[in-house]
Enzyme design. Sequence first.
Site, mmCIF file in Angstrom:
data_model
loop_
_atom_site.group_PDB
_atom_site.id
_atom_site.type_symbol
_atom_site.label_atom_id
_atom_site.label_comp_id
_atom_site.label_asym_id
_atom_site.label_seq_id
_atom_site.Cartn_x
_atom_site.Cartn_y
_atom_site.Cartn_z
ATOM 1 N NE ARG A 86 -4.233 -1.443 -0.009
ATOM 2 C CZ ARG A 86 -4.317 -2.520 -0.805
ATOM 3 N NH1 ARG A 86 -3.311 -2.841 -1.598
ATOM 4 N NH2 ARG A 86 -5.404 -3.267 -0.820
ATOM 5 C CD GLU A 92 -3.098 3.091 -5.634
ATOM 6 O OE1 GLU A 92 -2.172 2.774 -4.864
ATOM 7 O OE2 GLU A 92 -3.967 2.301 -6.034
ATOM 8 C CG HIS A 147 -2.995 -0.899 -6.941
ATOM 9 N ND1 HIS A 147 -3.404 -0.276 -5.801
ATOM 10 C CD2 HIS A 147 -2.873 -2.205 -6.596
ATOM 11 C CE1 HIS A 147 -3.533 -1.140 -4.812
ATOM 12 N NE2 HIS A 147 -3.211 -2.338 -5.271
HETATM 13 C C1 DGY Z 1 -5.196 -6.283 -2.856
HETATM 14 O O1 DGY Z 1 -5.898 -7.261 -3.115
HETATM 15 O O2 DGY Z 1 -5.218 -5.730 -1.761
HETATM 16 C C2 DGY Z 1 -4.296 -5.811 -3.938
HETATM 17 O O3 DGY Z 1 -3.760 -4.579 -3.670
HETATM 18 C C3 DGY Z 1 -5.044 -5.813 -5.264
HETATM 19 O O4 DGY Z 1 -4.102 -5.985 -6.261
#
Ligand code: DGY
Length: 317
Positions: free
Chosen positions: A233, A262, A280
């Site tokens: 993240r 984001e 992402h």
């Molecule tokens: C998640 O599933 O948390 C990922 O970031 C998606 O790619």
Amino acid sequence: MNRVLVTRPIPEAGLAVLFPAAAVEISPRPLSQEEVLAKAEGCEAILCQLTDRIGAAVFDLPLLRVVATMSVGTDHLDLAAARARGIAVTNTPGCLTEATAELAWALILATARRLPEAERFLRAGRFRGWDPLLMQGQAVTGKRLGILGAGRIGQEVGRMARGFRMEVLYAARGAKPEFERECGARLAGADEIARTCDVVTVHTPLTPETRHLVDAAFLAKMKPTAILVNTSRGPVVDEAALVDALRQKRVFAAGLDVFEEEPAVHPGLLELENVVLLPHIASATFETRNRMAAMAAENVVAVLAGRPPISPVLPSV
Ligand code: DGY
């Protein structure tokens, strides 16, 4: 028939699970929190994405029984509100492990060997033939890899590192003996990882403790030849501090699939050559996205049928 809100279009595999079991409304575009609230009125279930902010007001909806996110991360959901109201929350762990680890590796190699920069150079018509000094990067084989957060994905990145005969250090809340046996990995502190690793890859969930785990102090300890990769993240890395470190070449390069605000990207990052930026896409393989959609839908169907969810985030609910 139970009603389910799907907050934006998802792969067919998920819809195939939902359609026989419920009346499904699919939003054709991403929704604001207020729109989710309005559309989910009268729904027993919401199948959402990591881009949806699902706060306490949504969990207050009288008929709601389950919120199934098509992601492994749950930082966009107010879990305390869900727990307090006894609403099931589910995610999709396991099915995106390999895809995310593959992308972390793609970023490691792309940053170490300057692949996007070299391609930009060629496309700009600047390739005049082989040159002994052209586009030198960092070797990866035999170097030291540091994994911040050794859950499923972090461990898979470590397993893949065996192919490059890397020494693997990991930071986690506790030792992972099985992982250590498999990869010869060693538990280390964030400080040792910052100071000694050639590649640092971030795989922690976003929590109050991990926000800005990679901050100016962490970056200042890194070797000038080292690479930072983040596929977890954005807010785990202090983006402004990273821009400074990259600009001053205090770290060699960074590969980012996630960002603090984001979809906005720090403008400083966009100006730099020594950073690889992706939108992402760590879990974006056809196979993985189908599995994620099916798993989220199976969780919805299980709860609506009165069965326990497959992958509860709050096991006590
Ligand atoms: C998640 O599933 O948390 C990922 O970031 C998606 O790619």
